[in-house]
Design an enzyme around this catalytic site. Structure first.
Site, PDB file in Angstrom:
ATOM      1  N   LYS A 556     -24.457 -10.652 -20.694  1.00  0.00           N
ATOM      2  CA  LYS A 556     -25.344  -9.636 -20.120  1.00  0.00           C
ATOM      3  C   LYS A 556     -26.669 -10.331 -19.864  1.00  0.00           C
ATOM      4  CE  LYS A 556     -24.662  -7.108 -23.928  1.00  0.00           C
ATOM      5  NZ  LYS A 556     -24.450  -5.761 -23.402  1.00  0.00           N
ATOM      6  N   ARG A 557     -27.591  -9.664 -19.162  1.00  0.00           N
ATOM      7  CA  ARG A 557     -28.900 -10.278 -18.973  1.00  0.00           C
ATOM      8  C   ARG A 557     -29.534 -10.601 -20.330  1.00  0.00           C
ATOM      9  NH1 ARG A 557     -31.036 -10.612 -13.689  1.00  0.00           N
ATOM     10  NH2 ARG A 557     -32.763 -11.518 -14.820  1.00  0.00           N
ATOM     11  N   LYS A 562     -31.643  -6.519 -25.980  1.00  0.00           N
ATOM     12  CA  LYS A 562     -30.187  -6.699 -26.077  1.00  0.00           C
ATOM     13  C   LYS A 562     -29.801  -7.579 -27.282  1.00  0.00           C
ATOM     14  CE  LYS A 562     -29.345  -6.108 -21.084  1.00  0.00           C
ATOM     15  NZ  LYS A 562     -28.206  -5.166 -20.923  1.00  0.00           N
ATOM     16  N   THR A 662     -22.602  -1.082 -19.251  1.00  0.00           N
ATOM     17  CA  THR A 662     -21.311  -0.945 -18.569  1.00  0.00           C
ATOM     18  C   THR A 662     -20.404  -2.120 -18.933  1.00  0.00           C
ATOM     19  OG1 THR A 662     -22.326  -1.979 -16.632  1.00  0.00           O
ATOM     20  CG2 THR A 662     -22.077   0.418 -16.591  1.00  0.00           C
ATOM     21  N   LYS A 666     -16.135  -2.471 -19.637  1.00  0.00           N
ATOM     22  CA  LYS A 666     -15.181  -3.451 -19.089  1.00  0.00           C
ATOM     23  C   LYS A 666     -14.403  -4.114 -20.220  1.00  0.00           C
ATOM     24  CE  LYS A 666     -18.780  -4.455 -15.750  1.00  0.00           C
ATOM     25  NZ  LYS A 666     -19.901  -5.389 -15.518  1.00  0.00           N
TER      26      LYS A 666
HETATM   27  C1  PLP Z   1     -21.156  -5.406 -15.988  1.00  0.00           C
HETATM   28  C2  PLP Z   1     -22.119  -6.454 -15.678  1.00  0.00           C
HETATM   29  C3  PLP Z   1     -23.424  -6.386 -16.183  1.00  0.00           C
HETATM   30  C4  PLP Z   1     -23.900  -5.283 -17.107  1.00  0.00           C
HETATM   31  O1  PLP Z   1     -23.668  -5.676 -18.441  1.00  0.00           O
HETATM   32  P1  PLP Z   1     -24.339  -4.906 -19.679  1.00  0.00           P
HETATM   33  O2  PLP Z   1     -23.653  -5.503 -20.860  1.00  0.00           O
HETATM   34  O3  PLP Z   1     -23.995  -3.464 -19.519  1.00  0.00           O
HETATM   35  O4  PLP Z   1     -25.783  -5.183 -19.640  1.00  0.00           O
HETATM   36  C5  PLP Z   1     -24.311  -7.391 -15.859  1.00  0.00           C
HETATM   37  N1  PLP Z   1     -23.939  -8.424 -15.081  1.00  0.00           N
HETATM   38  C6  PLP Z   1     -22.690  -8.532 -14.601  1.00  0.00           C
HETATM   39  C7  PLP Z   1     -22.335  -9.712 -13.762  1.00  0.00           C
HETATM   40  C8  PLP Z   1     -21.742  -7.557 -14.866  1.00  0.00           C
HETATM   41  O5  PLP Z   1     -20.508  -7.664 -14.357  1.00  0.00           O
END
Ligand code: PLP
Length: 813
Positions: A556-557, A562, A662, A666
């Site tokens: 994630k970022r 986070k 999100t 996944k």
């Molecule tokens: C799903 C996704 C995110 C979001 O990730 P989070 O864990 O919800 O912050 C960020 N970057 C990419 C490339 C993603 O596919």
């Protein structure tokens, strides 16, 4: 056979696909032998697939023109699409024909698809959400058009030098894109600078116009958004900035030809690059120009289409249009719609305001104060003077309403004003969005609740019914059917393939959760996916991941909230235990994500992770127990390999800070088990899967303030030996032998009694819960059962569910 199907001429059978592939390869692209590269094959294949998109696209547009009673427009500064070829092939059901046709050509589909660049027109979750929503809207056959910006350079490419992040430009359009269609006929003029002029028209009415502007052209490029096997193609219209021919005509006539042409750059700059800040505003003038450019071009486009049919009759406009604003980024659309209706189409203010408030809807994505957009009044006044007039007028009428409801409560008027007063007054974009919209939604239950009780409480008191929740989701086409083909096949053999469009159907897997034969197959699929990721990790990082180990992943970022830092502390703790001679469950830990180039602390966390990885991976005593990598250039395409291979999903934000997440969804869909805080959509994941199948830890939102009042990180470090040893290892320079003191800011942050991220406070709970996860993993049957139950319970997190809620409860389509 659907009525669309009857009108389709191009077949999906092997014969026709092969013939088109040859035709494009030889005639469209002019290659004469098969001695060409995979990249050239990709272009021929993309054109072959695109032909099939085109005939459906045309019919979809025609159908919508004739049948759609109401249309929705999704306005977003970001669409993080990733690759299009594989998704289009999947949605058009071309997989088998394409594979075989390529094989006859001597190519492997996997090699060809990997040649496509990601369309990285977004930072992270917010941009990816927009892309998932577009997929769901098309798959649900909804008349939704996306509007965005065609950045020449998308999200930067990330690499490392001595463990430090290096950013390189992402010129994704260098070789052109087969997925965009330029539509110069629909070009718009967007105004900047100049001044407002007030005059009385022939009917004696007071009117305003925006004069002496410097206009920029907005040229649309349309990208097709194919629905899943329903012949629907929606449109994502991306605007590119171009100079008008009149641009600096004065200079030109004065003989300054070269200067005049060079000035074109300032116009074209607008869509040159995506701002790489996630969850924090940039405050840069160019960013404001991007926002207005998108809002103005998109609204003009919609109004042009409307007035072509309806002239200046707007009486039924509101009931047939809805604009969904993805965060405050496109919020100038509120003022711009007013300007277009009042100045350009002669509508009365009250009628125009009614139309605006009935068509705009706003989605909030964050509670972080640094992400709440504010633009200085001075800057807006200079760049968009007429828009500033309109914002003032909206505000003054709004404050009258507040004064009527709460007479004499001047403090409330000050708090609720769109204008934040001070040395440098600012426009609060979120307030403009709330006031101009009929719907305001958060993106997970907790987040929506915190909005109404905290940040937007005053507005909730005034308009309680405006506020609602729409918990985010992700598209099961890309995030399960495409990225995890083996698991899809296994599930299809057990419960059929209806789940691709009805994800709740996955619940039927529950009865297989304890079935040992099914568990064995499930485990084998996960193992194969881990082998695939291990190969990628070896190729990118030169580190060997053993697929027998637990794969523990956080991608994630990079952001303090986070808490990648908490993860790194756990890695150091595991390393310390191995060095002490303790047994630990073997793990491969993968961390990935980009830091905003100006976010020094986030970049230091990357550096720390890389340094810890280097020490851990080069110690032979640790090799059989622990491997660590910082995965470079994390993007949509990497997530497609990472999430199917993950055992443990790290969702460890400080409670109350992650609006939804999100990535968590996944991972869950692909059978990973979450270790997470009580935050964002984690809470709903926990609800769905049950606490036996989720590793919950950490302080809850309501507990944080009190805990902070009674606990100091330095006291915690003093009493917790594990934490003390971890901090000592960093402090003594164990991970920075050649750069003494580089991690000083990190130590200071952990020891800060006011650490907003509660890293030290949640350490013990996190470490203990990690140990529970390790014990659970060691019990193979228990873990596999939990993994199956996670996938089986993920139905709620399909973006189809989210979009159905938007369609029913906000858009009314
Ligand atoms: C799903 C996704 C995110 C979001 O990730 P989070 O864990 O919800 O912050 C960020 N970057 C990419 C490339 C993603 O596919």
């Amino acid at each position: 056979m659907s009525s669309t199907e009857k009108k389709l001429v191009l077949g999906n059978n092997l014969k026709q696909v092969t013939s088109d592939l040859h035709r494009h390869f030889n005639f469209t692209l002019g290659h004469f032998d098969t001695d060409e590269t995979d990249g050239e094959m990709l272009n021929a294949l993309a054109l072959t697939v695109r032909d099939r998109v085109m005939e459906r696209w045309r019919l979809s547009i025609e159908d919508e023109k004739n049948n759609a009673k109401k249309k929705v427009f999704y306005l977003s500064l970001e669409f993080l699409l990733g690759r299009s070829l594989t998704n289009t092939v999947l949605n058009l059901d071309l997989d088998e024909a394409v594979r075989t046709a390529l094989k006859d050509f001597g190519c492997a589909y996997e090699d060809i698809e990997s040649e496509e660049k990601d369309a990285g027109l977004g930072n992270g979750g917010l941009g990816r959400l927009a892309a998932c929503f577009m997929d769901s809207c098309a798959s649900l056959n909804l008349p939704v058009t996306g509007y965005g910006i065609r950045y020449e350079y998308g999200m930067f490419h990330q690499s490392f030098d001595e463990g430090y992040q290096i950013e390189q430009p992402d010129h994704w359009l260098r070789d052109g894109s087969p997925w965009e269609i330029e539509r110069p006929k629909d070009t718009k003029h967007v105004k900047f600078y100049g001044h407002s002029e007030f005059y009385t028209n022939e009917q004696g009415e007071q009117c305003a116009r925006w004069c002496n502007t410097q206009d920029v052209l907005a040229v649309p490029y349309d990208m097709p958004i194919p629905g899943y096997r329903n012949d629907k193609i929606n449109t994502l219209r991306l605007w590119k900035a171009a100079a008008t021919d009149e641009f600096n005509l004065a200079d030109f006539n004065a003989g300054d030809y070269s200067d005049a042409v060079a000035q074109k750059n300032t116009a074209e700059q607008i869509t040159m690059v995506l701002y790489p800040n996630d969850s924090s505003e940039s405050g840069k003038e160019l960013r404001l120009r991007q926002q207005y450019f998108l809002a103005s071009a998109s609204l003009q486009d919609v109004l042009d289409t409307w007035t072509k049919e309806n002239k200046k009759d707007f009486s039924t406009f509101a009931e047939s249009h809805c604009f969904q604003l993805n965060d405050t980024h496109p919020t100038l659309a509120v003022a711009e719609l007013m300007r277009l209706l009042v100045d350009d189409y002669n509508q009365q203010w009250d009628e125009a305001w009614a139309i605006t408030c009935q068509t705009m809807a706003y989605t909030n994505h964050t509670l972080l104060p640094e992400a709440l957009e504010k633009w200085s009044v001075r800057l807006i006044g200079q760049l968009l003077p007429r828009i500033l007039d309109i914002i003032y007028e909206i505000n003054s009428r709004f404050l009258q309403e507040v004064a009527q409801k709460w007479p004499g409560d001047v403090d409330r008027q000050r708090r609720m004003s769109i204008i934040e007063e001070g040395d440098e007054p600012h426009v609060r974009m979120a307030y403009l969005a709330i006031i101009g919209s009929f719907s305001v939604n958060g993106v997970a239950a907790l987040h929506s609740q915190l909005l109404t009780t905290g940040l937007f409480k005053d507005f909730h008191d005034l308009w309680p019914k405006k506020f609602n929740n729409k918990t985010n989701g992700v598209t099961p086409r890309r995030w399960l059917a495409h990225c995890n083909k083996e698991l899809s096949q296994l599930m299809n053999s057990a419960i059929g393939d209806k789940w691709v469009c009805h994800l709740d159907d996955l619940a039927k897997l529950k009865k297989y959760a304890g079935d040992t034969a099914f568990q064995d197959k499930w485990r084998q699929v996960k193992y194969n996916n881990k082998v695939r990721l291990a190969n990628l990790v070896n190729q990118k990082c030169g580190v060997n991941f053993d697929p027998q180990f637990m794969f523990d992943v956080q991608v994630k970022r990079i952001h303090e909230y986070k808490r990648q830092l908490l993860n790194v502390l756990h890695i150091i703790h595991l390393y310390d235990r191995v060095i002490r001679g303790e047994e630990i469950l073997p793990r491969c830990v993968l961390i990935g994500g980009k830091a905003a180039p100006g976010y020094a602390f986030a970049k230091l966390i990357i550096k720390l992770t890389n340094n810890v990885a280097k020490v851990v991976n080069s110690d032979p005593k640790v090799a059989s127990k622990l491997k660590v990598v910082f995965f470079p250039n994390y993007r949509v395409t990497s997530m497609e390999v990472i999430c199917p291979a993950t055992d443990l999903s790290e969702q460890i934000s400080t409670a109350g800070k992650e609006a939804s997440g999100t990535g968590n969804m996944k991972f869950m869909m692909n059978g990973a088990i979450t270790i997470g805080t009580y935050d964002g959509a984690n809470i709903e994941i926990l609800d769905a899967v049950g606490e036996d199948n989720f590793f919950l830890f950490g302080l809850k939102v309501g507990e944080i303030a009190q805990y902070r009042a009674y606990n100091n990180p330095n006291d915690l470090i003093a009493v917790d030996e594990d934490l003390r040893r971890v901090i000592n290892l960093i402090e003594c320079g164990h991970f920075s032998m050649f750069e003494p003191g580089v991690f000083e800011p990190i130590i200071r942050s952990i020891r800060n009694p006011n650490d907003p991220w509660m890293v030290a406070a949640d350490f013990r709970s996190y470490i203990d819960t990690q140990e529970l996860a390790a014990q659970a993993y060691a019990d193979t049957n228990r873990w596999t059962r939990s993994s199956i139950l996670n996938t089986a319970s993920s139905g709620h997190f399909s973006s189809d569910r989210t979009i159905r809620e938007y369609a029913n409860q906000i858009w009314s389509i």
